[in-house]
Design a protein around this motif. Structure first.
Motif, PDB file in Angstrom:
ATOM      1  N   HIS A  90       0.799  -1.230   0.000  1.00 28.27           N
ATOM      2  CA  HIS A  90       0.000   0.000   0.000  1.00 28.27           C
ATOM      3  C   HIS A  90       0.832   1.281   0.000  1.00 28.27           C
ATOM      4  O   HIS A  90       0.299   2.351   0.278  1.00 28.27           O
TER       5      HIS A  90
ATOM      6  N   ARG B   5      -5.845   9.267   9.062  1.00 25.34           N
ATOM      7  CA  ARG B   5      -6.972   9.090   8.135  1.00 25.34           C
ATOM      8  C   ARG B   5      -6.581   8.171   6.983  1.00 25.34           C
ATOM      9  O   ARG B   5      -7.395   7.343   6.530  1.00 25.34           O
ATOM     10  N   MET B   6      -5.345   8.298   6.503  1.00 25.94           N
ATOM     11  CA  MET B   6      -4.875   7.383   5.449  1.00 25.94           C
ATOM     12  C   MET B   6      -4.781   5.959   5.966  1.00 25.94           C
ATOM     13  O   MET B   6      -5.151   5.001   5.282  1.00 25.94           O
TER      14      MET B   6
ATOM     15  N   ALA C 122      -6.566   4.585   8.146  1.00 23.25           N
ATOM     16  CA  ALA C 122      -7.908   4.015   8.304  1.00 23.25           C
ATOM     17  C   ALA C 122      -8.420   3.367   7.024  1.00 23.25           C
ATOM     18  O   ALA C 122      -9.320   2.516   7.068  1.00 23.25           O
ATOM     19  N   ARG C 123      -7.846   3.752   5.881  1.00 21.25           N
ATOM     20  CA  ARG C 123      -8.289   3.193   4.596  1.00 21.25           C
ATOM     21  C   ARG C 123      -7.452   1.987   4.156  1.00 21.25           C
ATOM     22  O   ARG C 123      -7.766   1.363   3.138  1.00 21.25           O
ATOM     23  N   VAL C 124      -6.391   1.697   4.892  1.00 25.79           N
ATOM     24  CA  VAL C 124      -5.478   0.623   4.489  1.00 25.79           C
ATOM     25  C   VAL C 124      -5.832  -0.662   5.228  1.00 25.79           C
ATOM     26  O   VAL C 124      -5.758  -0.738   6.457  1.00 25.79           O
ATOM     27  N   GLN C 125      -6.216  -1.661   4.480  1.00 25.45           N
ATOM     28  CA  GLN C 125      -6.493  -2.970   5.054  1.00 25.45           C
ATOM     29  C   GLN C 125      -6.272  -4.025   3.977  1.00 25.45           C
ATOM     30  O   GLN C 125      -6.183  -3.719   2.794  1.00 25.45           O
TER      31      GLN C 125
ATOM     32  N   ARG D 144      -5.335  -4.434   9.457  1.00 22.76           N
ATOM     33  CA  ARG D 144      -5.712  -3.035   9.248  1.00 22.76           C
ATOM     34  C   ARG D 144      -4.545  -2.170   9.707  1.00 22.76           C
ATOM     35  O   ARG D 144      -3.945  -2.438  10.754  1.00 22.76           O
TER      36      ARG D 144
END
Length: 283
Positions: A69, A107-108, A110-113, A123
């Motif tokens: 990512h 915030r970034m 939180a979108r990585v999983q 996560r």
């Protein structure tokens, strides 16, 4: 060489920031603390950062999050500069600006999983993983400075961990180590999950060959990468991809000369120097 590595401390394109403003605003870490001394040395920062990433890539979930990512494989220099700037802001930036940057990072996260190759869901905002990332970074920078610049007392090494607690909480690392002993305890708990991976070898190859310094100085770049491997603790240092990749006989003295030179040479208007002016202006 020193000036080139020092460039990694400067904001990437489009992220220019004046650390001397606003006058008097404190940072997340104390201006009279050990962290301000440790993070001011560009060579120690480079070596410590590489050591930290090696530890992170040995943890399966962190490895997948970093490797799958981020743009590290495509553009490692930009990635390094962004990471270096985040470190500068976290340690030296005025508190409001540091808090804003950390909020964007979280915030970034939180979108990585995703799912590791072994089928383990992860996560990036998992506090357990954030604790490991924060701890390995603190360990890497502290150990690099201690080994190659100037020995730190046990109390000073504890202080670096304690001084990072404010930023750790903001990043979501709710149980990050507060002392060297707590770091060693976390390492012992995490050790059974740390594992070999070809990605470790890929990372070392990228760091050895990326255009971080001019081509004639690439041998010194590789020397600093080996210096990072040298300070990685067990059990990671004995993994197949790292075994035998540390310093060779006599090289530690060369690394110490480079690192200590980083503290003595005039390296320009760096974020640490700007931050000192910010605090002096308020007096």
């Amino acid at each position: 060489m020193l000036n080139t590595i020092q460039d990694l401390m400067r904001p990437p394109a489009g992220m220019d920031f004046d650390f001397s403003q606003p006058p008097g605003e404190p940072a997340l870490t104390p201006a009279d603390g050990v962290s301000w001394r440790v993070f001011a040395n560009p060579v120690a920062l480079f070596i410590g950062g590489v050591a930290a990433v090696l530890l992170e890539l040995a943890e399966p979930s962190v490895r997948s999050g970093v490797w799958d990512h981020t743009g590290f494989r495509v553009d490692p220099v930009t990635r390094l500069r962004r990471t270096g700037f985040a470190a500068m802001m976290t340690v030296y930036g005025p508190r409001t600006a540091a808090e804003a940057l950390i909020a964007r990072v979280t915030r970034m996260h939180a979108r990585v999983q995703g799912v590791t190759p072994d089928g383990l869901p992860y996560r990036a905002d998992d506090p357990r993983l954030l604790d490991w990332v924060h701890a390995t970074a603190t360990f890497g920078f502290t150990s690099s400075y201690h080994r190659y610049v100037q020995p730190l007392s046990a109390h000073e090494r504890d202080r670096v961990f304690a001084e990072g607690r404010a930023s750790a909480r903001l990043y979501g690392a709710t149980h990050a180590p507060r002392s060297w002993a707590e770091w060693e305890a976390l390492l012992a708990r995490t050790a059974p999950t740390l594992e070999a991976s070809n990605i470790l070898a890929d990372f070392l190859r990228i760091m050895a060959n990326a255009p971080i310094v001019p081509a004639p100085l690439r041998l010194l770049q590789r020397l600093l990468v080996r210096a990072a491997v040298q300070i990685v603790p067990e059990p990671v240092r004995s993994l197949p991809q790292l075994r035998g990749q540390g310093l060779r006989a006599g090289e530690a003295a060369v690394v110490r000369a480079l690192a200590r030179g980083g503290a003595l040479l005039p390296l320009g208007d760096t974020p640490p120097r700007q931050a000192v002016r910010r605090m002096v202006t308020a007096r």
